[in-house]
Scaffold this motif. Structure first.
Motif, short mmCIF file in Angstrom:
data_model
loop_
_atom_site.label_atom_id
_atom_site.label_comp_id
_atom_site.label_asym_id
_atom_site.label_seq_id
_atom_site.Cartn_x
_atom_site.Cartn_y
_atom_site.Cartn_z
N UNK A 138 0.85 -1.19 0.00
CA UNK A 138 0.00 0.00 0.00
C UNK A 138 0.89 1.24 0.00
N UNK A 139 0.82 1.99 -1.10
CA UNK A 139 1.57 3.24 -1.22
C UNK A 139 0.86 4.35 -0.46
N UNK A 140 1.64 5.21 0.20
CA UNK A 140 1.07 6.35 0.92
C UNK A 140 1.58 7.69 0.40
N UNK A 141 2.69 7.70 -0.29
CA UNK A 141 3.14 8.89 -1.03
C UNK A 141 4.26 8.47 -1.97
N UNK A 142 4.28 9.09 -3.13
CA UNK A 142 5.35 8.87 -4.11
C UNK A 142 5.67 10.23 -4.72
N UNK A 257 2.01 14.50 -5.98
CA UNK A 257 0.56 14.53 -6.07
C UNK A 257 -0.03 14.26 -4.69
N UNK A 258 -1.16 13.55 -4.61
CA UNK A 258 -1.79 13.31 -3.31
C UNK A 258 -0.96 12.40 -2.42
N UNK A 264 -5.87 11.85 2.31
CA UNK A 264 -6.55 10.56 2.43
C UNK A 264 -6.32 9.72 1.18
N UNK A 265 -5.04 9.71 0.73
CA UNK A 265 -4.69 8.94 -0.47
C UNK A 265 -3.87 7.72 -0.08
N UNK A 473 -15.73 5.31 -3.54
CA UNK A 473 -16.48 4.30 -4.30
C UNK A 473 -15.55 3.68 -5.35
N UNK A 474 -15.44 2.35 -5.32
CA UNK A 474 -14.56 1.64 -6.24
C UNK A 474 -13.14 2.21 -6.23
N UNK A 475 -12.63 2.47 -5.04
CA UNK A 475 -11.30 3.06 -4.90
C UNK A 475 -10.65 2.53 -3.63
N UNK A 476 -9.33 2.58 -3.58
CA UNK A 476 -8.61 2.16 -2.37
C UNK A 476 -8.72 3.18 -1.26
N UNK A 477 -9.04 4.42 -1.61
CA UNK A 477 -9.18 5.50 -0.65
C UNK A 477 -9.91 6.64 -1.35
N UNK A 478 -10.38 7.61 -0.56
CA UNK A 478 -11.06 8.76 -1.18
C UNK A 478 -10.11 9.51 -2.10
N UNK A 479 -8.84 9.65 -1.68
CA UNK A 479 -7.87 10.33 -2.53
C UNK A 479 -7.58 9.57 -3.81
#
Length: 712
Positions: A138-142, A257-258, A264-265, A473-479
C-alpha cells in the motif's frame, strides 16, 4: 561511482550511482550554467504502509524505500516532440521496481518528470512488514520530483542564498505573489552537532479539486548571489503537495501529487500492478526572467495544439456585471448587436440558459435549452450570433449535477462521488465521477448535441464546488478515487478536442480556482478571476502570466455607462495584454463609450493579437502586490514590446520601465490605449544608456491606465 549523461543542446543532466547508493542527479548544464549537486538525493522517494523514514519526520523525503532503490538500467528515445529517458530502479528486498520518466521538449530547457511504481511480486524478504499476506503493498506517497538546490560549479551550496517566490490565492483574490528569504523559512538550528538533518520543511498543500484555490502548484527559488533560479510546478488538477526544506549540506525541493497524510490517499498494488505519479516539471535558469521565458515556451510546446492558441479571438461574455445568469432572448439580442458592431469574434451565453425554474444553480445537469427564456428556441439567439459573424458559445458546468436536476435520478448511482456509502453533495450539487462510463457518455452526448444541433463552437466550462477528499467508491481511498476522476476528466477533455478539432474551450473554475498546467495545457482560454471590482482586477491580470501563457489569460474588462472616461479605459486596459475578454451592457453605453470599445478591439487586433502567441511576459516594476498604487505588465515580442501601466489613486510622477533588450538603441514609443480627445498623453522619454523608458504618470488621476508600444 558510475555515471551517464542525458539531454540535448538546451539541457543535460548527469546521473550518478553506486552498488550501495541510490541513483542521483549530480549535475545539470543549461544555457552555459554548470550546476553541481553535492547534496545527493534519490530520484524518487516513496512511503508505503509498513515502511517509513530513515530519519523520523513528516517530509516527503528521507524515506527508507527512496534510500533502498538501486540502479537497474536506463533507456533513451527521441521523437518529434523531444528527448525521453527512463531510469529503472529496484528495491529488491521489497519486490518493487520504479521507472522514472523524463521528457525534454525540443529546444526548451524545461523537463517533465513522473515515476511508475510496480509491485513485481518477487520480494527478496517475504516477511517484510510492508507486504500483506497476498503480496500487495500500500503506497502512501510517491514523489514526482526531488532535487537539492545546487550551486554553480566551483561554488559552495548555500541554503541561505535563496528566496522562495510563492503565491497565495483566494476566490476574487488570485495571484498574490510574495517572496521570503530561505534564511527566514529555515532558521539555523546547529543540526550538525546532532549528526542529523532537520526534520521540518515549508510544505504547501492543496486539497480537493480547486487546484489553485488557496495556493499554486508552481513556485520559484531565486538566488541572485549564485546566479540561479529554479521554477517548478506540479501538473495536476486536484490534490498536490510541494515542499522546500533545509538539510545540513544544502536545501532541497520535493514535488508530489496526493499523499496519505494530506489527502486521504492510499493505493494498494497487488503483485503485477503499477501506479504512476502525476507529472511535475522544472527549469533552472540564470535569473527570474530566464525561468519565465523557459516556462512560457514549455507551456506552448506541451499544450494541445489548436489554431486559436496563436491567434486568440476577442470574446464577449454576458455574465459579469451584466445579465448575471438570467439570459433571455430580449436581453441577449441587443447585446449581440452591440458586440458584433464592436468587432467581437466570440459571444458566450453564460449560466441560466437551460433553466425554467428561475433558480439556475441547483437545476444544472440536463443541459436542455429553456423554453421560457427563449420562446422561439435558443436557435434564434445562437443564429443571431452566427449571422453576425461571431462564434456562438455556451456556459456548462460539466462535472456537477444539481440536486433538482432530472439527471440526479436518471443517471446510475455509480456516476457520482460517494463517501461511506452516500453521495457527496456540496452547495446543492452532486459531483460526477468521470471514471464511470455513464457519466462520460452523458457529457459526450451533451457536448455533441449542442455542437451538432445548435452550431456551438465555444464552451465555458465552470466548476463552482469542490469534493474535499474525493470518493471512496470503487477506490482504495477517497484520494485514490479523486485522482482517478481527475485523470478521467483530463482524458475526456482530450477526447472532445479529437472529435471537434475547431472547438474552443475556456477553463473557468469559479473564476481562477483551477489554473494548474494539467488544465491550462488542455484549454485555449483560462479565466483569471470572478473579481467584479475593476479597481482591484489589475493586480490579478498583471500576475496571471505567471501561471499561463498571456494569450490564454482571460481577465474581465467591465466598462459601464457610469464610468468616467478614464475608468472606462482603465477597464479595457485590464484585459488588453491577455485574451481580450469583455462584458457589460454595450447597448446602454454612449456613442463615445462604444467608440472607445471599438478603438480597444481594433488596437488589440492590430498590435496585440498578431504577436501575443509568441510573446514573453515580464514585470518592469516587479510582480504586483495587492495594494500597489502603480502596477505594470509587459509583453516582449520579436519586433515590439508592449507595456500596460495602471495607476490606482497614485501620487503620480515618473515611473521607470526597464527594457534592457533595447539598451543603446533609439526607441519609438506609441500610446495604444486610450488615445483621442479627452485623454491626456502621458509623456514618455527614452534613456538609451540605461535601457529604460520613463513614463510620466499624472498626479491625482484616480484610476487611470495606458498601454504603450515600444519599437527599436
Amino acid at each position: 561511482m558510475q555515471t551517464f549523461t542525458w539531454g540535448n543542446e538546451t539541457l543535460t543532466m548527469t546521473f550518478t550511482w553506486a552498488d550501495d547508493q541510490p541513483v542521483v542527479v549530480s549535475a545539470l548544464n543549461t544555457g552555459g550554467i554548470d550546476v553541481r549537486f553535492e547534496h545527493r538525493l534519490p530520484l524518487v522517494e516513496i512511503l508505503a504502509t509498513g515502511t517509513g523514514h530513515w530519519l523520523a519526520n513528516d517530509r516527503l523525503v528521507h524515506t527508507d524505500i527512496g534510500r533502498a532503490l538501486r540502479y537497474v538500467s536506463h533507456s533513451t528515445d527521441k521523437d518529434s516532440h523531444g528527448d525521453h529517458l527512463d531510469v529503472t530502479l529496484a528495491d529488491v528486498a521489497l519486490g518493487i521496481t520504479v521507472v522514472v520518466h523524463y521528457d525534454l521538449p525540443r529546444a526548451i530547457p524545461m523537463f517533465r518528470v513522473s515515476a511508475t511504481v510496480t509491485n513485481t511480486g518477487n520480494p527478496a524478504v517475504e516477511d517484510s512488514p510492508a507486504l500483506a499476506a497476498d503480496g500487495s503493498i500500500v503506497l502512501e506517497s510517491v514523489t514526482s520530483f526531488v532535487s537539492a538546490f545546487g550551486a554553480p560549479q566551483g561554488t559552495s551550496a548555500d541554503c541561505d542564498a535563496w528566496r522562495l517566490i510563492e503565491c497565495e490565492n483566494d476566490w476574487l483574490g488570485e495571484g498574490r505573489w510574495h517572496e521570503t528569504p530561505t534564511g527566514k523559512l529555515f532558521p539555523r538550528l546547529a543540526q550538525q552537532m546532532t549528526g542529523h538533518n532537520p526534520r521540518g520543511a515549508h510544505s504547501v498543500v492543496n486539497t480537493g479539486t480547486w487546484s489553485t484555490g488557496r495556493h499554486t502548484p508552481l513556485a520559484l527559488l531565486d538566488s541572485r548571489e549564485l546566479g540561479l533560479t529554479w521554477l517548478f510546478q506540479i501538473e495536476h488538477n486536484a490534490a498536490w503537495r510541494w515542499e522546500v526544506g533545509r538539510d545540513t549540506e544544502d536545501g532541497y525541493l520535493a514535488l508530489s501529487g496526493p499523499t496519505n497524510v494530506n489527502h486521504d490517499w492510499a493505493k494498494r498494488l497487488a503483485p503485477g500492478e503499477s501506479f504512476t505519479t502525476v507529472p511535475a516539471s522544472a527549469t533552472l535558469a540564470a535569473d527570474f526572467d530566464g525561468a519565465i521565458a523557459n516556462v512560457t515556451a514549455y507551456r506552448r510546446a506541451m499544450r494541445i495544439e489548436k489554431a486559436d492558441n496563436e491567434h486568440p479571438r476577442v470574446i464577449f461574455n454576458d455574465y459579469m456585471n451584466t445579465i448575471n445568469g438570467d439570459p433571455t432572448t430580449d436581453k441577449l439580442l441587443p447585446l449581440i448587436r452591440g458586440a458584433a458592431e464592436s468587432g467581437i469574434e466570440i459571444f458566450c451565453i453564460d449560466a441560466g440558459w437551460y433553466d425554467d425554474t428561475g433558480d439556475w444553480w441547483p437545476s444544472v445537469g440536463e443541459w436542455m435549452p429553456s423554453k421560457k427564456r427563449f420562446p422561439n428556441g435558443i436557435t434564434e439567439v445562437i443564429g443571431a450570433i452566427r449571422d453576425a459573424g461571431m462564434i456562438a458559445g455556451l456556459w456548462l458546468e460539466p462535472e456537477v449535477i444539481g440536486v433538482k436536476s432530472p439527471m440526479a435520478e436518471s443517471l446510475p448511482d455509480s456516476a457520482f462521488f460517494h463517501r461511506y456509502g452516500r453521495r457527496v453533495v456540496e452547495q446543492e450539487r452532486y459531483l460526477l465521477d468521470l471514471r464511470d462510463p455513464a457519466a462520460r457518455q452523458h457529457l459526450d452526448d451533451t457536448v455533441d448535441r449542442l455542437i451538432d444541433d445548435y452550431g456551438v463552437g465555444y464552451f465555458k466550462f465552470d466548476y463552482n464546488v469542490s469534493p474535499d477528499a474525493g470518493t471512496d467508491f470503487n477506490a482504495d481511498s477517497a484520494g485514490d478515487g479523486l485522482l482517478g476522476h481527475n485523470r478521467a476528466y483530463s482524458a475526456w477533455i482530450e477526447g472532445l478536442h479529437r472529435r471537434h478539432p475547431g472547438l474552443i474551450i475556456e477553463n473557468c473554475s469559479s473564476g481562477g480556482m483551477r489554473m494548474d498546467f494539467a488544465q491550462t495545457s488542455r484549454f485555449q482560454v483560462q479565466s483569471t478571476s470572478d473579481q467584479q471590482d475593476f479597481r482591484l482586477y489589475p493586480a490579478i491580470a498583471a500576475a496571471a502570466p505567471m501561471l499561463m501563457t498571456p494569450e490564454q489569460a482571460g481577465s474581465w474588462a467591465y466598462p459601464n455607462a457610469q464610468n468616467t472616461p478614464e475608468e472606462f479605459a482603465f477597464n479595457l486596459n485590464t484585459t488588453f495584454l491577455g485574451r481580450f475578454f469583455l462584458s457589460g451592457y454595450i447597448n446602454r453605453m454612449s456613442e463615445a463609450q462604444r467608440a472607445l470599445i471599438v478603438q480597444a478591439v481594433e488596437a488589440y487586433k492590430t498590435h496585440v493579437q498578431p504577436v501575443i502567441g509568441s510573446a514573453v511576459p515580464f514585470w518592469p516594476l516587479g510582480l504586483p502586490d495587492w495594494d500597489d498604487k502603480v502596477i505594470a505588465l509587459g509583453l516582449r515580442a520579436s519586433d515590439r514590446t508592449l507595456v500596460t501601466v495602471w495607476s490606482r489613486e497614485g501620487d503620480g510622477g515618473d515611473v521607470a520601465l526597464p527594457l534592457p533588450w533595447f539598451h543603446g538603441s533609439a526607441v519609438q514609443a506609441e500610446t495604444l490605449l486610450p488615445v483621442g480627445d479627452g485623454f491626456t498623453d502621458w509623456p514618455v522619454r527614452w534613456d538609451a544608456d540605461a535601457g529604460t523608458a520613463i513614463v510620466g504618470v499624472p498626479a491625482d488621476g484616480g484610476y487611470i491606465s495606458r498601454t504603450f508600444e515600444f519599437r527599436a
